[in-house]
Design a protein around this motif. Structure first.
Motif, short mmCIF file in Angstrom:
data_model
loop_
_atom_site.label_atom_id
_atom_site.label_comp_id
_atom_site.label_asym_id
_atom_site.label_seq_id
_atom_site.Cartn_x
_atom_site.Cartn_y
_atom_site.Cartn_z
N ILE A 1 0.85 -1.19 0.00
CA ILE A 1 0.00 0.00 0.00
C ILE A 1 0.89 1.24 0.00
CG2 ILE A 1 -0.17 0.08 2.52
CD1 ILE A 1 -3.09 1.01 2.16
N SER A 2 0.43 2.26 -0.72
CA SER A 2 1.18 3.51 -0.76
C SER A 2 0.18 4.66 -0.92
CB SER A 2 2.18 3.52 -1.91
OG SER A 2 1.53 3.39 -3.16
N ARG A 3 0.68 5.86 -0.71
CA ARG A 3 -0.20 7.02 -0.84
C ARG A 3 0.52 8.16 -1.51
NH1 ARG A 3 -2.44 7.96 4.73
NH2 ARG A 3 -3.40 9.80 3.78
N ASP A 4 -0.25 8.94 -2.24
CA ASP A 4 0.25 10.16 -2.87
C ASP A 4 -0.70 11.27 -2.43
OD1 ASP A 4 0.92 12.32 -4.50
OD2 ASP A 4 1.35 11.08 -6.23
N ASN A 5 -0.33 11.97 -1.38
CA ASN A 5 -1.23 12.98 -0.83
C ASN A 5 -1.46 14.14 -1.80
OD1 ASN A 5 -1.58 11.57 1.57
ND2 ASN A 5 0.17 12.58 2.55
N ALA A 6 -0.49 14.42 -2.63
CA ALA A 6 -0.65 15.50 -3.61
C ALA A 6 -1.76 15.17 -4.60
CB ALA A 6 0.66 15.75 -4.33
N LYS A 7 -1.93 13.88 -4.87
CA LYS A 7 -2.98 13.43 -5.79
C LYS A 7 -4.22 12.96 -5.06
CE LYS A 7 0.17 12.10 -9.53
NZ LYS A 7 0.61 11.01 -10.44
N ASN A 8 -4.18 13.03 -3.73
CA ASN A 8 -5.32 12.56 -2.92
C ASN A 8 -5.70 11.12 -3.28
OD1 ASN A 8 -6.00 14.49 -1.01
ND2 ASN A 8 -8.10 14.68 -1.72
N THR A 9 -4.69 10.28 -3.43
CA THR A 9 -4.91 8.92 -3.89
C THR A 9 -4.07 7.93 -3.10
OG1 THR A 9 -5.41 9.70 -6.13
CG2 THR A 9 -4.87 7.37 -5.88
N VAL A 10 -4.67 6.80 -2.81
CA VAL A 10 -3.98 5.66 -2.18
C VAL A 10 -3.99 4.51 -3.18
CG1 VAL A 10 -4.11 3.96 -0.33
CG2 VAL A 10 -4.49 6.38 0.18
#
Length: 125
Positions: free
Chosen positions: A70-79
């Motif tokens: 699992i990973s997240r990209d907060n700039a893209k508001n996506t996990v």
């Protein structure tokens, strides 16, 4: 309006890979833990893996260790959920959900307050 939308599911052969996405809107993803759950036909929903607001990861299932990331990209508001070496027993509807805070907790459904509609993952030859 709070919303989570999953995508990326599909049909894959055993041993294959899929990457699921969970796009958030209506809130700031960075403040929350996000979990992935799954429900197979005739079975109860189970928590699979979670990422907290600080990026730490928790899993409930030994069966996915070393295969699911699992990973997240907060700039893209996506996990994201990267699933490798898929097995037939991974077949299920996969849901992402927002924790009530920044921590993953026990990855139980009651700890999560916003859910996506789910995406079907089918592993079959």
């Amino acid at each position: 309006q709070l919303q989570l939308v999953e995508s990326g599911g599909g049909l894959v052969q055993p041993g294959g890979s899929l990457r699921l996405s969970c796009a958030a809107s209506g809130f700031t993803l960075a403040y929350y833990a996000i979990g992935w759950f799954r429900q197979a036909p005739g079975k109860e929903r189970e928590g699979v893996v979670c990422i907290s607001s600080d990026g730490s990861r928790t899993t409930n299932l030994d069966s996915v260790l070393g295969r699911f990331t699992i990973s997240r990209d907060n700039a893209k508001n996506t996990v994201y959920l990267q699933m490798n070496s898929l097995k037939t027993e991974d077949t299920a509807v996969y849901y992402c959900a927002r924790s009530r805070g920044g921590l993953c907790g026990s990855i139980r459904g009651s700890e999560y307050d916003t859910w996506g509609q789910g995406t079907q993952v089918t592993v079959s030859s």
